[in-house]
Structures are given as C-alpha cells and as structure tokens.
Design a protein around this motif. Sequence first.
Motif, PDB file in Angstrom:
ATOM      1  N   SER A 143      44.166  29.228  32.780  1.00  0.00           N
ATOM      2  CA  SER A 143      44.200  30.578  32.212  1.00  0.00           C
ATOM      3  C   SER A 143      42.809  31.008  31.743  1.00  0.00           C
ATOM      4  O   SER A 143      42.403  32.151  31.901  1.00  0.00           O
ATOM      5  CB  SER A 143      45.204  30.587  31.058  1.00  0.00           C
ATOM      6  OG  SER A 143      44.898  31.585  30.131  1.00  0.00           O
ATOM      7  N   LYS A 170      36.078  37.029  35.606  1.00  0.00           N
ATOM      8  CA  LYS A 170      37.409  37.610  35.830  1.00  0.00           C
ATOM      9  C   LYS A 170      37.712  38.546  34.667  1.00  0.00           C
ATOM     10  O   LYS A 170      36.883  38.716  33.763  1.00  0.00           O
ATOM     11  CB  LYS A 170      38.469  36.524  35.996  1.00  0.00           C
ATOM     12  CG  LYS A 170      38.687  35.608  34.801  1.00  0.00           C
ATOM     13  CD  LYS A 170      39.800  34.617  35.135  1.00  0.00           C
ATOM     14  CE  LYS A 170      40.084  33.652  34.011  1.00  0.00           C
ATOM     15  NZ  LYS A 170      41.178  32.732  34.323  1.00  0.00           N
ATOM     16  N   ASN A 184      41.793  33.671  39.814  1.00  0.00           N
ATOM     17  CA  ASN A 184      43.185  34.102  39.944  1.00  0.00           C
ATOM     18  C   ASN A 184      43.826  33.674  41.257  1.00  0.00           C
ATOM     19  O   ASN A 184      45.035  33.681  41.393  1.00  0.00           O
ATOM     20  CB  ASN A 184      43.280  35.626  39.791  1.00  0.00           C
ATOM     21  CG  ASN A 184      42.908  36.045  38.366  1.00  0.00           C
ATOM     22  OD1 ASN A 184      43.115  35.292  37.429  1.00  0.00           O
ATOM     23  ND2 ASN A 184      42.331  37.227  38.220  1.00  0.00           N
TER      24      ASN A 184
END
Length: 200
Positions: free
Chosen positions: A97, A20, A102
């Motif tokens: 996180s 990501k 996501n």
Amino acid sequence: MVTSSIVNTYPLSSYSFGTKEPKMEKDTSVADRLARMKLNYMKEGMRTSVEAILLVQEHNHPHILLLQIGNTFCKLPGGRLKPGENEIEGLKRKLSSKLAANSPNMQPNWQIGECVAVWWRPNFETIMYPYCPPHISKPKECKKLYVVHLSEREYFAVPKNLKLLAVPLFELYDNVQRYGPVISTIPQQLSRFQFNMIPA
C-alpha cells in the motif's frame, strides 16, 4: 519468513523509484491521532502495528529507507493491522500500500525476516517503551519491527506527498531528538546481524 543473521544489502542505485497518488495522513495533529486511537481502542481493543526495516547500502554502509512527511517527520513503512490479521501478511499488505506500484505484476518481493523489536504504548500518549510497564494491564498499542530482506532489484512507487529517504545507521544512532526513540535505537537492534554489502 526469512530467519537469517546475514542481511544482503544492495546499493541504493539498484532500485528504481517512481511516484503514485498521494497517501494522505488520517490525522492533521498528534492530538487527532491519539483521539482516533482511543476511538479505535473502544471498538477493537489494543492496536497492533507492524513496521518494516528496509536496508540498502551506500558507500559500503547500511542505510534504512524512511518515509518523510512534510519537512521533519520520518516514519518506517508499515501500519496498523486489521483485527485478527496475520502479522507477516499484514506487513506485506501495508508495504504494498505504501511503496508498491498499482500494477499487480510490479509488486516487490517482500521477504519478511525476523522481528527485531517490540514497543508498547501504555496510554493514549506519544511515549512508547521497549517493554510493557508492570502496572499496565491493558496497553493501548503493541508495535513490532521486522527486518525485510530486499531483492537485488525492485521498483518502489512513493506516494506524491511523501519522500523516501535512505538514512545511514550512523545518523540514526542515538539521535532521539530527530528520529524519536523507536527509529533511533534500530542500529542497536541490528547489531547482531552481519551485513553482506553487495557491490553495484
């Protein structure tokens, strides 16, 4: 919260890994980090951080997942809690996180287990102790390490600028020079647990 002395460890091959967007470090040097810590201390008081010990197995031996920054520095996934934040919820937030996709429907099932170690930073320096020195009345940071029980299959999304390494306990043990005092003592902290090695 899971309180069990048995830790099921699944093969590394049970997990899928993707990437990501990069998670940039807030500081470019140790001096910057300590300066920022000092600034935050003035505003919020003692820093409380939580970190996760994520276990997998390879060759029938427990391995810990570490995030590698650059070529040398490794750290456990986790980070600083917001003022007044619950430790368990804060660790789940930090893990998502750092390592979750996501997409809300691809969040790993973070099963937070026992706190196995507490480390103290007495001053704005890199050194930490597994106790608070008696002459220190206002420590600057308290760091807690939790075992996190992973499900059999999970998808981890690793920020592009970091690597996720599976490091065997035997490599961590007493290897202060490479991993620092917090990570290199994890094998001792885990010695009271029974690892249930689940085959592929």
